[in-house]
Motif scaffolding. Sequence first.
Motif, PDB file in Angstrom:
ATOM      1  N   UNK A 139       1.028  -1.005  -0.086  1.00 55.15           N
ATOM      2  CA  UNK A 139       0.091  -0.033  -0.007  1.00 55.15           C
ATOM      3  C   UNK A 139       0.810   1.100   0.018  1.00 55.15           C
ATOM      4  N   UNK A 140       1.255   1.924  -1.054  1.00 52.91           N
ATOM      5  CA  UNK A 140       1.837   3.036  -1.549  1.00 52.91           C
ATOM      6  C   UNK A 140       1.256   4.264  -0.939  1.00 52.91           C
ATOM      7  N   UNK A 141       1.519   5.154   0.117  1.00 54.14           N
ATOM      8  CA  UNK A 141       1.005   6.049   0.687  1.00 54.14           C
ATOM      9  C   UNK A 141       1.998   7.322   0.707  1.00 54.14           C
ATOM     10  N   UNK A 142       2.278   8.011  -0.707  1.00 54.11           N
ATOM     11  CA  UNK A 142       3.322   9.209  -0.553  1.00 54.11           C
ATOM     12  C   UNK A 142       2.329  10.334   0.320  1.00 54.11           C
ATOM     13  N   UNK A 143       3.640  11.089   0.696  1.00 60.77           N
ATOM     14  CA  UNK A 143       3.238  12.156   1.444  1.00 60.77           C
ATOM     15  C   UNK A 143       2.001  13.019   0.736  1.00 60.77           C
ATOM     16  N   UNK A 144       0.891  13.241   1.561  1.00 60.24           N
ATOM     17  CA  UNK A 144      -0.393  14.002   1.308  1.00 60.24           C
ATOM     18  C   UNK A 144      -0.661  15.365   1.287  1.00 60.24           C
ATOM     19  N   UNK A 145      -0.341  16.057   0.223  1.00 60.27           N
ATOM     20  CA  UNK A 145      -0.368  17.395   0.415  1.00 60.27           C
ATOM     21  C   UNK A 145      -2.024  17.860   0.472  1.00 60.27           C
ATOM     22  N   UNK A 146      -2.274  19.025   1.107  1.00 60.19           N
ATOM     23  CA  UNK A 146      -3.391  19.513   1.467  1.00 60.19           C
ATOM     24  C   UNK A 146      -4.492  19.515   0.104  1.00 60.19           C
ATOM     25  N   UNK A 147      -3.926  19.945  -0.969  1.00 61.44           N
ATOM     26  CA  UNK A 147      -4.683  20.011  -2.189  1.00 61.44           C
ATOM     27  C   UNK A 147      -5.026  18.649  -2.535  1.00 61.44           C
ATOM     28  N   UNK A 148      -4.411  17.612  -2.185  1.00 60.29           N
ATOM     29  CA  UNK A 148      -4.972  16.285  -2.506  1.00 60.29           C
ATOM     30  C   UNK A 148      -5.862  15.669  -1.827  1.00 60.29           C
ATOM     31  N   UNK A 149      -5.936  16.106  -0.433  1.00 57.20           N
ATOM     32  CA  UNK A 149      -7.092  15.446   0.314  1.00 57.20           C
ATOM     33  C   UNK A 149      -7.826  16.230   0.812  1.00 57.20           C
ATOM     34  N   UNK A 150      -8.203  17.288   0.296  1.00 60.24           N
ATOM     35  CA  UNK A 150      -9.295  18.266   0.923  1.00 60.24           C
ATOM     36  C   UNK A 150     -10.038  18.642  -0.581  1.00 60.24           C
ATOM     37  N   UNK A 151     -11.451  19.184  -0.277  1.00 62.32           N
ATOM     38  CA  UNK A 151     -12.117  19.593  -1.371  1.00 62.32           C
ATOM     39  C   UNK A 151     -13.510  19.005  -1.281  1.00 62.32           C
ATOM     40  N   UNK A 152     -14.554  19.201  -2.222  1.00 61.05           N
ATOM     41  CA  UNK A 152     -15.804  18.934  -1.896  1.00 61.05           C
ATOM     42  C   UNK A 152     -15.901  17.310  -1.463  1.00 61.05           C
ATOM     43  N   UNK A 153     -15.268  16.427  -2.098  1.00 63.95           N
ATOM     44  CA  UNK A 153     -15.599  14.933  -1.603  1.00 63.95           C
ATOM     45  C   UNK A 153     -15.196  14.734  -0.164  1.00 63.95           C
ATOM     46  N   UNK A 154     -13.937  15.382   0.373  1.00 64.80           N
ATOM     47  CA  UNK A 154     -13.580  15.087   1.710  1.00 64.80           C
ATOM     48  C   UNK A 154     -13.535  16.095   2.882  1.00 64.80           C
ATOM     49  N   UNK A 155     -14.153  17.433   2.422  1.00 68.62           N
ATOM     50  CA  UNK A 155     -14.239  18.272   3.391  1.00 68.62           C
ATOM     51  C   UNK A 155     -12.903  19.266   3.342  1.00 68.62           C
ATOM     52  N   UNK A 156     -12.615  19.931   4.278  1.00 67.23           N
ATOM     53  CA  UNK A 156     -11.603  21.087   4.523  1.00 67.23           C
ATOM     54  C   UNK A 156     -10.484  20.544   5.614  1.00 67.23           C
ATOM     55  N   UNK A 157     -10.943  19.458   6.324  1.00 65.32           N
ATOM     56  CA  UNK A 157     -10.056  18.870   7.504  1.00 65.32           C
ATOM     57  C   UNK A 157      -8.895  18.166   6.796  1.00 65.32           C
TER      58      UNK A 157
END
Length: 414
Positions: A139-157
């Motif tokens: 399971x390859x989990x690179x460093x996740x930047x805010x732009x990649x994991x926030x937005x309409x589907x995930x919210x702002x947290x």
Amino acid sequence: MRLFHTSDWHLGQNLHGQERDFEHACFLEWLLRQLALHSPDVLLIAGDIFDTVNPPVKAQERLYDFIVSAHEQQPGLTIVMIAGNHDSGSRIELPAPLMRRLRTHALGRVLWLDDGQLDSERLLLPLPDASGAIAGWCLALPFLRPAEVTGPQLGDDYLKGIAQVHEWLIAAANAKRQPGQALVAVSHAHMAGGSVSEDSERSLIIGNAEALPASLFGPSISYVALGHLHKPQKVNGEERIRYSGSPIPLSFSEIGYQHQILDIQLDGETLVSVEPRLIPRAVNLQRLGPAPLAEILLQLAELPDIDLLAEEQRQPWLEVRVRLDEPQPDLRQQVESALQGKAVRLVRIAAEYAGNGGREGEDSAAQLVELDQLSPQDLFSRAWLDSYGSEVDEQTLKDFAQLLQEVQHEEEQP
């Protein structure tokens, strides 16, 4: 199945202006010998492969020469590397089609499908054993930047978004694997309870809730290969969740422990053993002080003289920390004169001044702090205090963190 776990190579790093290419070359040569000696099935590189998002050409050559040499030496070896917070995810992935021919997987970012679901398939990598059978999934989990994991589907947290990506990928892996196949996660993240090295680890985010809980990696994950923290350590004492640490000391705060890679043995889904393999230190880092100048000069005089038959590039890097009662305009000159003919390379002089400078309520020793010792967060907090006379509040720090991440993301675009 046998795996080698490494991380935080920081190729291209400078130590107070001095390049570390020789030390990195020695480490990579040693790692090639270890691969030949022990024949692992998989090599994991858990992020911060480079020291900057735009690494020097020589650093990139080091990486790709190593990958080619490892493949030529051991054609059956699978290599998985992910981007860390120091890396450009786009740059790490750029040569990915070519590297796949060398059994090397390079993952720099997460992608989302048109329906808003995580593209889990590209992050789940088969891990063949020596017979060619799939013994596990990475399971390859690179460093996740805010732009990649926030937005309409995930919210702002931001932290909630990171946790959600982990949960979705683990669920996809559990659905994909067959009985007896191990799940191995490789992630670049700050886990709660991890011990941080001073001076050389850039914070991932700002705020009190910076770290992820180890509970995020449930019992279905046989081993978690972490990157980001430079000191080798278990997370919350768990044998299966570990930081391998950096291969060389990246600052003088990292000289007090042995650097290593980790040799992992799995029998099906069962973690059998985790054995450290200690990395020889090609160049020592040496620290003198803090002590009064007269004492420091005596210590410098006792250092060994240059051996004309020895390699200059193996001479230790030296940091001198001097305690002063008053400014010494010729401090550097005195230190450099005392080092004439000595088998060390001076990289830094730090001064501490006795007395409180007239400020009440502060410690009796006020330390001179150089800019390269301060993170952007430190500088922002100091500027806020100077401008407004009060400590910056947590929400403002979080807003600054978001802005900083966006700027770093823009810088990494090729």
